[in-house]
Scaffold this active site. Structure first.
Site, PDB file in Angstrom:
ATOM      1  N   LYS A 236       0.976  -1.141  -0.173  1.00 49.95           N
ATOM      2  CA  LYS A 236      -0.088  -0.113  -0.035  1.00 49.95           C
ATOM      3  C   LYS A 236       0.792   1.139  -0.121  1.00 49.95           C
ATOM      4  O   LYS A 236       1.738   1.134   0.994  1.00 49.95           O
ATOM      5  CB  LYS A 236      -0.872   0.069   1.395  1.00 49.95           C
ATOM      6  CG  LYS A 236      -1.879   1.234   1.330  1.00 49.95           C
ATOM      7  CD  LYS A 236      -2.767   1.253   2.229  1.00 49.95           C
ATOM      8  CE  LYS A 236      -3.854   2.400   2.144  1.00 49.95           C
ATOM      9  NZ  LYS A 236      -3.187   3.645   1.551  1.00 49.95           N
ATOM     10  N   HIS A 660     -23.004 -25.681 -17.164  1.00 46.84           N
ATOM     11  CA  HIS A 660     -22.209 -27.087 -16.929  1.00 46.84           C
ATOM     12  C   HIS A 660     -20.778 -26.706 -17.215  1.00 46.84           C
ATOM     13  O   HIS A 660     -20.410 -26.243 -18.350  1.00 46.84           O
ATOM     14  CB  HIS A 660     -22.700 -28.245 -17.627  1.00 46.84           C
ATOM     15  CG  HIS A 660     -24.417 -28.516 -17.342  1.00 46.84           C
ATOM     16  ND1 HIS A 660     -24.413 -29.652 -16.616  1.00 46.84           N
ATOM     17  CD2 HIS A 660     -25.370 -27.849 -17.753  1.00 46.84           C
ATOM     18  CE1 HIS A 660     -26.075 -29.785 -16.513  1.00 46.84           C
ATOM     19  NE2 HIS A 660     -26.481 -28.536 -17.246  1.00 46.84           N
ATOM     20  N   ASP A 680     -25.902 -38.553  -6.206  1.00 48.45           N
ATOM     21  CA  ASP A 680     -27.290 -38.441  -6.945  1.00 48.45           C
ATOM     22  C   ASP A 680     -28.301 -39.343  -6.105  1.00 48.45           C
ATOM     23  O   ASP A 680     -28.165 -40.339  -6.202  1.00 48.45           O
ATOM     24  CB  ASP A 680     -27.232 -38.845  -8.128  1.00 48.45           C
ATOM     25  CG  ASP A 680     -28.622 -38.834  -9.072  1.00 48.45           C
ATOM     26  OD1 ASP A 680     -29.446 -38.132  -8.390  1.00 48.45           O
ATOM     27  OD2 ASP A 680     -28.422 -39.065 -10.070  1.00 48.45           O
ATOM     28  N   ASP A 767     -21.812 -41.195  -8.419  1.00 47.88           N
ATOM     29  CA  ASP A 767     -21.295 -40.934  -9.738  1.00 47.88           C
ATOM     30  C   ASP A 767     -20.035 -40.240  -9.729  1.00 47.88           C
ATOM     31  O   ASP A 767     -19.704 -39.113  -9.130  1.00 47.88           O
ATOM     32  CB  ASP A 767     -22.505 -39.923 -10.505  1.00 47.88           C
ATOM     33  CG  ASP A 767     -22.083 -40.039 -11.887  1.00 47.88           C
ATOM     34  OD1 ASP A 767     -21.037 -40.403 -12.268  1.00 47.88           O
ATOM     35  OD2 ASP A 767     -23.031 -38.759 -12.442  1.00 47.88           O
TER      36      ASP A 767
END
Length: 836
Positions: A236, A660, A680, A767
Site C-alpha cells: 500500500k 455446466h 445423486d 457418480d
C-alpha cells in the site's frame, strides 16, 4: 570475447534506442567451462510461435517454430532458421515495441544447457545440416533432432522433432500444459497492435477515462478477513491515487476526484506519454520516495525535491477492450507485459509472494503504510468493494481542516500553531482533535495564509468544543495525518500532519473504520454512482430489474436484453429479465469460475414447462463473443468462453438457465482443477445423502485432503477436492473410482456405483464419471430449471446436516446467502493439494 560477425544481421534489424532487447555487445554472465546454453522464447509477433536458440560459436543460433516443440517423435515440426542472437538474449523477456522488428511480447518459455551427440560438435553439425542435441531444460528434456531440408528465400527450413528416448511422450502437449515463462511465471502474451486492428478509431484520452470511471476503492479491514488461499498481497503506497488514460500518445492524468494532475507532475506525465501503446487506462498511485526508498505523502507537498514515481497496480482498458470484467490475475498479467522494461519514474506495484502474516511483518519492518489484499479472480468494480482490503500497519486518516490555533510566540500573526480537524458524518462535521506536529516553519506560514482567506465566525462542527483563541474556517481543505489510535471519545491520539490532499473533497472525508462483511454487504444495496459496477453482495430482483431497464446498453454494451417479459418460471412468475438481472449480480462470483473453461448450457427459450436443449456449441454466436475451440472425440467445437460480464449476459439472454463446466481450464485443459463426486439421491430418504456425504468427507480427511460441498441445485450434492496444478484426468478418475468403491463396500445398503437405474434398487448413486475429460458438472451459482429457480450453492461442511434443504437457495435468496457466508467456492479455484 569479441562480438561475432554473425550478429550483424541482428543489429541491422533493430533500433536499440526503441527496443529493450540487448545490443550485440551486451555482456552475458558466463562461467568458465560451463556447458553451452539453450533457451526457448514464446514470441507473439506476426503470429504466436516459439524461438529455439542454441549457443554456438559465441552467439545464439536461432530457429522459429510456428507450432512449438512436441514430445511425440512422430510429429515433425517446421523450424525456420533466423538470424543469430547475442548470448545476452538468453535472459531477455519483455515487450518489443510496435513498429519494431519482431514487435510483441516475448516470454522466456524454457532455458537450460545442452550438448550435442556426440559432444562438442555443434558448429560441425550445424554446417552439415543435422543437429542432434541432448537438452537439459526446465520443460524440454532428452534428445532432439534438427534437420535442414531446404531454403525458403534467404531462410533455411529445418525439421525439429523428438528422438525415441525415455522422455518421449505422444500424449504430452508441453506448450498447452506448460504455457508459463520460467522467468516471470506469466503465460498470456499480446501481439503487436496494428493499424486497423482496433474495432473503431481510438477514443480521445478524456473519453477513454470516462468509459472506465469511477475508480475501485478498497475497504479498511483487519488481517483475519484476508485469506492466503483467496487473496494476493500488494504494497500500500502513501501518495495520490491517479488514473492515466493514453490514446495515440495523448494523456489524461486525473485524481480520483477528476482533478487534472499532469500539470502538477509533468515529469510523470511525460514518462506515461512515452509508453508505446495505442489505447490504455492505468490505475495507480503517484508517490514520492524518502532516502530509504519508502513512499511518503508529505514529500509530495510543494517545494519537495524528492524523487517522484507513478506506480501502476491495475489495467482497466487496453487497445479497444474493457478489461474490468476480467479476473484480477489476467489484468495484472497484461499490466506486467505493458510495463515490461519500463524504468523510473514509472514502475509496477510490488506484489508480495508471502503468507499474509509474513507480508504484514515485512510491511512493518520496511516502514510501509500497509498492504492491499486483493481477492483472486475478482473483477474491477467502480465502487468501494471488499474484494480489495486495506490492511494498515500505520494508522492514517484524512481530516477536514475546521480551524486553527495561532502559534504562541512572536510569530503568532504569521504562523499556525495547530490545526483543528474533523470528519464528516450523517449530521455534519465532527471535531476529532487538533494536530500540532509535522509542520515546518514554511508550512505553518503557508497554511496561515491559506486559511485566513476562509475565516468564519462560528465553528461548522456540530460538536465543536470551546477553544480559546481558535480561528474557525470554512471546511474547504483536507489534511492527511498519521496517528497512533482513536481515543474512546473519538479523538485522534498523537496525530502528525503529513500534508494537504487535493484529490479528496471535504464531504467525502469520513472516519475510516473496519466494517463487518455483512454490514458492508448491506450497504452495497444503495444504488451505485453512474458507471459503477456493483459487487454481488445484495441481490434484489426488483431493484436490478429497474436497473436493467434503465441502462441495457451502457452497462452491458453488446449483450442486450430482448423479450425480457417472457416468463421462464411460471409458478413464481419469474421472467427472462429476472434471470438476466440474477446473472448480472452473480457475475463477479461466476466469472472467475467460467473464464477459459469449456462449458455446455441448457436453454429453455419457452420456459421450464416446455422442452429444453442441451448444447456444447450454440448457434447464432456473435463475432464479438469469445470462444474456446476444443477438440472432442468426434469433432472440434467452439464453446462460449465467458471471460466477461457481456458474455455471461449474452448467455442469459439466450435463456441459458443452467451452465455446466469442465473441471479444467485453458490453457491447461489436460489438468483438472478438482476431483468431483456427484451424490445423486435415489428413492431413499435425505438422511442417506447426508450419511454418505459425511462418510466421504471423513475418508478424504483421513488421507489429508480437504473437500468442498455444494448443492447440485436440485436434490443432490457435489463434493469437490481442490487440486494443485499438474494432475491428469486419468489420475482423478482412478482416485475417484477407488474412493467410491470403498464407500460402496462400507455403505452398500445406501449407495452404489451401478450406473443402471434399475440395478440401483433405489439406492444413492455414487457418480464419479464426471472426472473424465470433457465431462461437466453444474457450475456454482448456476440456476436450475425447476420450480423455485434454485441455484447450485457452495456450502460449509457444518451446513451438511439433515436440516439442509437444497431448494432454499434460490434466485431470490442469493443476497441473503452471500451476506451470511460470502463466496464459499473461491478456494476451489486455487487448490494446493496433491492426490496421494
Amino acid at each position: 570475447m569479441k562480438t561475432p560477425r554473425s550478429l550483424r544481421t541482428y543489429r541491422a534489424k533493430r533500433d536499440f534506442q526503441k527496443t529493450s532487447e540487448p545490443a550485440p555487445e551486451a555482456k552475458a554472465p558466463r562461467r568458465r567451462g560451463a556447458p553451452p546454453l539453450f533457451v526457448v522464447h514464446k514470441h507473439d509477433a506476426t503470429r504466436l510461435h516459439y524461438d529455439l536458440r542454441l549457443e554456438i560459436d559465441g552467439a545464439l543460433a536461432s530457429w522459429a517454430l510456428p507450432k512449438g516443440p512436441s514430445f511425440d517423435p512422430k510429429t515433425k515440426r517446421l523450424a525456420v532458421e533466423t538470424e543469430d542472437h547475442p548470448l545476452a538474449y538468453a535472459g531477455f523477456e519483455g515487450r518489443i515495441p510496435e513498429g519494431e522488428y519482431g514487435g510483441g511480447d516475448s516470454l522466456l518459455w524454457d532455458r537450460g544447457t545442452y550438448e550435442t551427440v556426440p559432444p562438442g560438435e555443434a558448429p560441425e553439425q550445424r554446417k552439415k545440416g543435422h543437429l542432434t542435441v541432448q537438452l537439459h531444460g526446465e520443460k524440454l528434456k532428452g534428445r532432439w533432432h534438427l534437420i535442414r531440408t531446404k531454403s525458403r528465400g534467404k531462410k533455411a527450413q529445418w525439421l525439429c522433432f523428438k528422438a525415441m528416448d525415455g522422455e518421449a511422450d505422444a500424449d504430452y502437449d508441453v506448450t498447452a500444459d506448460r504455457p508459463e515463462s520460467v522467468k516471470s511465471g506469466r503465460s498470456a502474451t499480446r501481439g503487436p497492435v496494428r493499424k486497423g486492428a482496433l474495432k473503431s478509431r481510438p477514443l480521445p484520452a478524456e473519453q477513454l477515462l470516462e468509459r472506465v470511471w469511477p475508480p475501485m476503492l478498497a475497504q479498511l479491514s483487519v488481517p483475519t478477513e484476508a485469506d492466503d488461499a483467496t487473496h494476493l498481497y500488494e504494497v500500500k503506497y502513501d501518495g495520490f491515487r491517479a488514473l492515466a488514460a493514453l490514446s495515440s500518445g495523448a494523456l489524461t492524468l486525473h485524481s480520483r476526484n477528476g482533478h487534472d494532475l499532469s500539470g502538477r507532475f509533468p515529469q510523470l506525465a511525460e514518462a506515461l506519454r512515452q509508453l508505446r501503446v495505442t489505447e490504455a487506462v492505468l490505475d495507480g498511485e503517484i508517490i514520492a520516495l524518502d532516502p530509504q526508498g519508502r513512499s511518503r505523502f508529505q514529500l509530495l507537498q510543494k517545494g519537495s525535491d524528492a524523487e517522484q514515481r507513478f506506480v501502476a497496480f491495475d489495467l482497466l482498458w487496453l487497445d479497444g477492450e474493457d478489461l474490468r470484467p476480467r479476473p484480477l490475475e489476467a489484468r495484472r498479467e497484461l499490466l506486467e507485459q505493458l510495463l515490461s522494461g519500463v524504468k523510473p519514474p514509472l514502475q509496477l506495484s510490488e506484489r508480495l509472494d508471502l503468507p499474509g502474516d509474513e507480508a504484514l511483518a515485512k510491511a512493518r519492518s520496511q516502514g510501509w503504510e500497509g498492504l492491499i489484499a486483493k481477492r483472486r479472480g475478482a473483477p474491477y468494480v467502480g465502487s468501494r468493494s471488499r474484494d480489495w482490503l486495506k490492511l494498515k500497519v500505520q494508522a492514517a486518516q484524512e481530516t477536514v481542516i475546521l480551524g486553527y490555533l495561532p502559534i504562541q510566540n512572536a510569530r503568532a500573526r504569521e504562523e499556525i500553531g495547530a490545526l483543528l480537524v474533523g470528519v464528516h458524518g450523517p449530521d455534519g462535521y465532527h471535531d476529532v482533535g487538533k494536530v500540532g506536529t509535522g509542520f515546518s516553519s514554511e508550512t505553518r506560514r503557508e497554511l496561515r495564509a491559506l486559511l485566513d482567506r476562509q475565516r468564519v465566525r462560528a465553528p461548522v462542527a456540530v460538536d465543536a468544543k470551546p477553544r480559546p483563541g481558535a480561528v474557525w474556517v470554512k471546511p474547504k481543505y483536507v489534511a492527511q495525518v498519521h496517528f497512533t489510535e482513536w481515543t474512546h471519545d473519538g479523538r485522534l491520539r498523537h496525530p502528525v500532519f503529513q500534508g494537504l490532499r487535493t484529490d479528496k473533497k471535504p464531504q467525502e472525508v469520513v472516519r475510516e473504520q473496519v466494517s463487518e462483511p455483512r454490514k458492508a454487504a448491506q450497504k452495497s444495496k444503495a444504488a451505485p454512482k453512474s458507471g459503477a459496477r456493483r459487487a454481488p453482495r445484495a441481490f434484489s430482483a426488483r431493484a436490478t430489474r429497474s436497473q436493467v431497464q434503465e441502462e441495457p446498453a451502457e452497462a452491458e454494451g453488446r449483450a442486450r436484453l430482448t423479450h425480457g417479459d417472457r416468463v421462464l418460471y411460471p409458478q413464481e412468475r419469474l421472467t427472462k429479465q429476472d434471470v438476466f438481472a440474477y446473472y448480472r449480480e452473480a457475475a463477479p462470483l461466476l466469472l472467475p469460475v467460467l473464464a477459459n473453461r469449456p462449458l455446455a448450457v441448457q436453454q429453455w427459450p419457452a420456459g421450464i414447462q416446455a422442452p429444453g436443449f442441451f448444447r456444447h456449441e450454440l448457434s447464432g454466436m456473435p463475432a464479438w463473443l469469445p470462444t474456446l475451440r476444443v477438440k472432442h472425440e468426434a469433432k472440434t467445437l467452439a464453446h462460449v468462453n465467458v471471460q466477461s460480464l457481456e458474455a455471461l449476459l449474452w448467455l442469459a439472454n439466450q435463456s441459458a438457465l443452467t451452465l455446466h463446466i469442465w473441471s479444467s481450464h485453458a490453457p491447461k485443459l489436460a489438468q483438472p482443477d478438482w476431483v468431483v463426486f456427484d451424490l445423486d439421491p435415489g428413492k431413499g430418504p435425505w438422511e442417506d445423502v447426508i450419511t454418505v456425504a459425511q462418510a466421504l468427507r471423513e475418508k478424504l480427511e483421513a488421507l489429508g485432503l480437504e473437500s468442498l460441498p455444494k448443492t447440485s441445485g436440485k436434490r443432490g450434492l457435489h463434493v469437490l477436492i481442490p487440486l494443485a496444478p499438474g494432475h491428469t484426468y486419468a489420475q482423478t478418475q482412478r482416485f475417484a473410482e477407488k474412493i467410491a468403491a470403498e464407500l460402496e463396500t462400507e455403505l452398500g445398503s445406501l449407495a452404489t456405483t451401478e450406473r443402471t437405474i434399475q440395478k440401483r434398487r433405489g439406492r444413492l448413486y455414487l457418480d464419479v464419471g464426471q472426472n473424465g475429460r470433457g465431462k461437466t458438472v453444474v457450475a456454482p451459482y448456476s440456476l436450475r430449471a425447476i420450480p423455485g429457480a434454485p441455484f447450485s450453492a457452495p456450502l460449509a461442511w457444518s451446513e451438511v446436516t439433515r436440516k439442509l434443504d437444497p431448494l432454499r437457495f434460490t434466485l431470490k435468496t442469493l443476497s441473503k446467502r452471500l451476506d451470511a457466508v460470502g463466496d464459499l467456492f473461491a478456494r476451489a479455484l486455487h487448490g494446493t493439494q496433491t492426490l496421494p
